[in-house]
Design an enzyme around this catalytic site. Structure first.
Site, short mmCIF file in Angstrom:
data_model
loop_
_atom_site.label_atom_id
_atom_site.label_comp_id
_atom_site.label_asym_id
_atom_site.label_seq_id
_atom_site.Cartn_x
_atom_site.Cartn_y
_atom_site.Cartn_z
N HIS A 162 36.41 41.95 40.83
CA HIS A 162 37.66 42.55 41.31
C HIS A 162 38.33 41.69 42.36
O HIS A 162 39.12 42.15 43.17
CB HIS A 162 37.41 43.95 41.86
CG HIS A 162 36.44 44.72 41.03
ND1 HIS A 162 35.11 44.82 41.34
CD2 HIS A 162 36.61 45.36 39.86
CE1 HIS A 162 34.49 45.49 40.41
NE2 HIS A 162 35.36 45.83 39.49
S1 FES Z 1 34.98 42.40 43.90
FE1 FES Z 1 34.16 44.17 42.94
S2 FES Z 1 32.13 43.57 42.72
FE2 FES Z 1 32.93 41.88 43.75
#
Ligand code: FES
Ligand code: HEM
Lengths: 198, 405
Positions: A162
């Site tokens: 993410h």
């Molecule tokens: S940014 Fe969501 S797990 Fe690393």
């Protein structure tokens, strides 16, 4: 017959018996839930030894501790310089937010390195967002990494899941979904290059 | 045929001991159904069919599947190898596994359409609130069952999907850490996790059977809604379930099987949507695949999770987006059920369906700033839709509903 019975006593007995039954049922749940917590042998397998001299300058290796991935990085002079100059981009530059990101050997001088020996950074490799393993993108700027990192990239890690960003001391950068710096774990040097983790 | 069977001596003998005749009459041959149901009313019986297929294929898979993360050779594990053995060596193993994996996706296709039907025609409204609520419970258990099942092949997506989702529970205050350890049985996803997920994967569908029983019972008390969304009183507006709707449902089943078999035999992975390509790579706990996403049926909720900077708020929003479905019957205040006679609701609910598809698309793609923004707007609409419903009757001029059908 029924109307001769003392209803209030009878109700008391119902409630008392019901409550005891409830307590018993509640107590029975404990061993079942307890059985789902980590077993004794899982808890016991908790120490890992590693020789940091096996890691080349500038290289990163991923080892295992308690089934969790751990980063060991041998930071070059260049990388060590990259820990400075972007304090305003960090959520928790002194690693104070929660216990798991700190360690008792952290001092005002070395906490920007987050390591006992500055060149060897040893951190838990699970992104503090949802546990993916971030990708190592150590050089500063976009030259090597393109659009995946911001223009003022200080070098560090980029999480593919993410998009969380961490600097070269694994401190989380503002705007990342991850709340905390990568966790430290207890470790100590047995010899000059041998560490024991856990 | 049923009539004839019910006249035999054997049936008479059983009837005396079970009351079977009264049950068959009240539930089938004399069970009244509105005569105007359209094909959107076929998906309930299809869901039942897929549930039976999942349980049947699952039981046969379990005869060969081995839930162990112990290493064999290379990076392979007992669990991964046992699935590959099902695919290559077990007679018809490939067929049964594809039926099961494709069946999981088809289950959600069917159930999402079934839910959409209920929203469009106002079937969740009084007196069917409890029927709707039981339905939402079914949805949650299905999602749980599919999540547990997806870990079993022990591929890269299995492993990292489970890592991400069990971490979600860890974000909850106070109980989070315990919950996470209870799910994992260790500090990270590993062998204990695989074993308990297999156990729960077996349990959840059996729970579903019981709850589906409650769902159908609740339906047979309040009876079916219909596309006009009006209450039906006159006898000539109803027809018995058997033979009229048994034959229509059977027709639906044959159309469904056409799609189902096409996918199983010609396109079982559906371009990575039904079985993700990365899941043919054995699980590696030291390397995350470059792009991880849940299977398509969970992606709308995954986008809602990703739309928030704060992990805790993301988790609560995701939970809230499912929980709010429980409240739908109480949020929607209009006296008219069907969207056919509610011009504004009709637009809002169709936009809601499109919104969920957009959310699903965003959740399936690698995150970019644009997609993140689109995801956030869609998340806002998702919740906005439910929050507008209580005040909608103030603005909406409903059309007059017909007297009868
Ligand atoms: S940014 Fe969501 S797990 Fe690393
Ligand atoms: C609600 C019904 C069910 C759903 C939605 C479901 C879903 C799934 C999913 C998504 C997978 C992973 C598929 C893959 O990638 O191969 C799976 C695997 C599996 N399921 Fe189920 N399942 C259901 C019922 C059952 C039942 C009742 C059993 C019986 C024990 C079962 C046994 C298995 C086994 C052994 C596997 C591993 C083999 C494999 O990966 O193909 N399932 N399930």
């Amino acid at each position: 017959m029924a109307d001769q019975a003392d209803q209030s006593r009878r109700n008391f007995l119902y409630v008392a018996a019901g409550a005891m039954g409830g307590v018993a049922a509640g107590a029975t749940v404990i061993p079942f839930i307890g059985s789902m917590l980590p077993a004794a042998d899982t808890l016991a397998a908790s120490k890992t030894e590693f020789d940091v001299s096996t890691v080349e300058k500038g290289q990163l290796v991923v080892i295992q501790w308690q089934g969790k991935p751990v980063f060991v990085v041998n930071r070059t002079e260049e990388y060590l310089k990259q820990v400075d100059g972007h304090d305003d981009m960090l959520k928790d530059k002194d690693s104070k937010a929660i216990e798991a990101v700190g360690a008792e050997w952290l001092t005002a001088e070395n906490n920007k390195y987050r390591a006992i020996k500055p060149e060897y950074l040893i951190v838990v490799a699970s992104c503090t967002h949802l546990g993916c393993i971030p990708l190592f993108k150590p050089t500063a700027g976009r030259k090597d990494w393109g659009e995946s990192v911001p223009e003022d990239w200080p070098g560090g890690w980029h999480c593919p899941c993410h998009g969380s960003l961490y600097d070269i001391s694994a401190r989380v950068i503002n705007g990342s979904p991850a709340p905390h710096n990568l966790h430290l774990m207890p470790y100590k040097y047995l010899t000059d290059t041998k560490v024991v983790i856990g | 045929m049923l009539e004839k069977m019910m006249k035999t001596r054997l049936f008479g003998w059983i009837d005396e001991r079970t009351g079977a005749e009264a049950i068959l009459k009240s539930q089938l041959t004399e069970y009244p159904v509105p005569k105007n149901l359209n094909y959107m009313w076929n998906f309930g019986s299809l869901a039942l069919l897929v549930l039976v297929l999942q349980i049947l294929t699952g039981i046969f898979l379990a005869m060969y599947y081995k839930p162990s993360a112990a290493f064999t050779t290379g990076n392979y594990t007992v669990a991964f190898d046992s699935v590959e053995r099902i695919m290559r060596d077990v007679n018809f193993g490939w067929l049964i596994r594809y039926m099961h994996a494709v069946g999981a996706s088809m289950f959600f296709v069917v159930v999402y359409l079934h839910i959409g039907r209920g929203m469009y025609y106002g079937s969740f409204k009084a007196p069917r609130e409890l029927l709707w609520i039981i339905g939402v419970v079914i949805l949650l258990i299905m999602q749980g069952a599919a999540f547990f099942g997806y870990l079993l092949p022990w591929g890269q997506m299995s492993f990292w999907g489970a890592t991400v989702i069990t971490n979600l529970f860890g974000a909850l205050p106070v109980i989070g850490e315990y919950l996470q350890q209870i799910l994992r049985g260790g500090f990270a996803v590993g062998d204990p996790t695989l074993n308990r997920f297999f156990s729960l994967h077996y349990l959840f569908p059996l729970l579903l059977v019981a709850i589906v029983g409650g769902h159908v019972h609740a339906l047979h008390v309040v009876h079916s809604n219909n596309p006009e969304g009006i209450d039906i009183h006159k006898d000539e507006e109803k027809i018995p379930f058997h033979p009229y709707y048994t034959i229509k449902d059977a027709f639906g089943v044959s159309v469904f099987l056409l799609f189902y078999c096409y996918i199983i035999f010609f396109n079982p992975q559906m371009g990575g949507y039904f079985i993700e390509v990365d899941n043919y790579v054995p699980a590696n706990n030291l390397q995350t695949p470059p792009h991880i996403a849940p299977v398509w049926y969970l992606t709308p909720w995954y986008t809602i999770l990703r739309s928030f900077e704060s992990k805790l708020i993301g988790v609560l929003a995701m939970g809230g987006s499912l929980a709010i479905l429980f409240l739908l019957p109480f949020l929607c205040k209009s006296a008219v059920r069907s969207a056919r006679y509610r011009p504004m609701y009709k637009i809002l609910v169709i936009m809601f369906f499109i919104d969920v598809i957009i959310l699903g698309y965003c959740g399936h793609s690698a995150p970019t700033p644009t997609l993140k923004l689109i995801g956030q707007i869609s998340t806002a609409y998702y919740f906005g839709f439910f929050l507008i419903l209580p005040i909608l009757p103030k603005f909406e001029k409903t059309k007059p509903v017909p007297e009868g059908i």
